[in-house]
Design a protein around this motif. Structure first.
Motif, PDB file in Angstrom:
ATOM      1  N   MET A   1     -31.351 -25.970 -22.665  1.00 31.99           N
ATOM      2  CA  MET A   1     -30.801 -26.796 -23.587  1.00 31.99           C
ATOM      3  C   MET A   1     -31.364 -26.663 -25.037  1.00 31.99           C
ATOM      4  N   SER A   2     -30.829 -26.529 -26.067  1.00 33.48           N
ATOM      5  CA  SER A   2     -31.192 -26.545 -27.018  1.00 33.48           C
ATOM      6  C   SER A   2     -32.156 -28.016 -27.714  1.00 33.48           C
ATOM      7  N   LYS A   3     -33.015 -27.729 -28.587  1.00 38.98           N
ATOM      8  CA  LYS A   3     -33.455 -28.921 -29.013  1.00 38.98           C
ATOM      9  C   LYS A   3     -32.760 -29.860 -29.787  1.00 38.98           C
ATOM     10  N   SER A   4     -31.874 -29.501 -30.735  1.00 37.99           N
ATOM     11  CA  SER A   4     -31.025 -29.957 -31.322  1.00 37.99           C
ATOM     12  C   SER A   4     -30.004 -30.855 -30.408  1.00 37.99           C
ATOM     13  N   GLY A   5     -29.496 -30.185 -29.260  1.00 37.74           N
ATOM     14  CA  GLY A   5     -28.771 -30.955 -28.462  1.00 37.74           C
ATOM     15  C   GLY A   5     -29.311 -31.984 -27.642  1.00 37.74           C
ATOM     16  N   PHE A   6     -30.671 -31.939 -27.281  1.00 41.09           N
ATOM     17  CA  PHE A   6     -31.352 -33.101 -26.708  1.00 41.09           C
ATOM     18  C   PHE A   6     -31.718 -34.060 -27.641  1.00 41.09           C
ATOM     19  N   TYR A   7     -31.747 -33.901 -28.988  1.00 37.39           N
ATOM     20  CA  TYR A   7     -32.091 -34.949 -29.667  1.00 37.39           C
ATOM     21  C   TYR A   7     -30.743 -35.715 -30.184  1.00 37.39           C
ATOM     22  N   ALA A   8     -29.975 -34.853 -30.009  1.00 37.04           N
ATOM     23  CA  ALA A   8     -28.356 -35.526 -30.071  1.00 37.04           C
ATOM     24  C   ALA A   8     -28.187 -36.307 -29.024  1.00 37.04           C
ATOM     25  N   TRP A   9     -28.330 -35.846 -27.844  1.00 41.14           N
ATOM     26  CA  TRP A   9     -28.060 -36.779 -26.799  1.00 41.14           C
ATOM     27  C   TRP A   9     -28.882 -37.698 -26.828  1.00 41.14           C
TER      28      TRP A   9
END
Length: 101
Positions: A1-9
């Motif tokens: 999982m990408s960092k940006s995807g995690f923070y978006a979630w």
């Protein structure tokens, strides 16, 4: 999982399904307390339907399990030791007062 995807979630607002689950859980806890903790998923589901909240029995069961709520018959009935002996020792006093035919 990408960092940006995690923070978006992580920053995403709560879904409608999750909000409905939270409302149902609050209603389930309230119903369960109101019926002396004796209602299981099926009876709670019936009461929720009567109050206008839509859900399935499976969903109610899942929410009850996640909230740690179980139906219990313990404490619903009182055990009275010696009650039978008391009533059998008094006899039938009304039968003695009735006029014989």
């Amino acid at each position: 999982m990408s960092k940006s995807g995690f923070y978006a979630w992580r920053n995403r607002e709560e879904s409608e399904h999750r909000r409905h689950d939270r409302r149902l859980t609050d209603a389930i806890v309230e119903l369960h307390q109101g019926f002396r903790k004796a209602y299981g998923a099926r009876r709670v589901h019936q009461q929720l339907k009567r109050s206008g909240l839509s859900c399935s029995v499976r969903r109610v069961s899942r929410l009850m399990k996640s909230a740690g709520i179980k139906a219990s018959s313990r404490g619903l009935y009182m055990w009275n030791p010696g009650k039978h002996e008391f009533y059998s020792s008094t006899g039938n006093q009304l039968g003695e007062l009735a006029p014989a035919d």
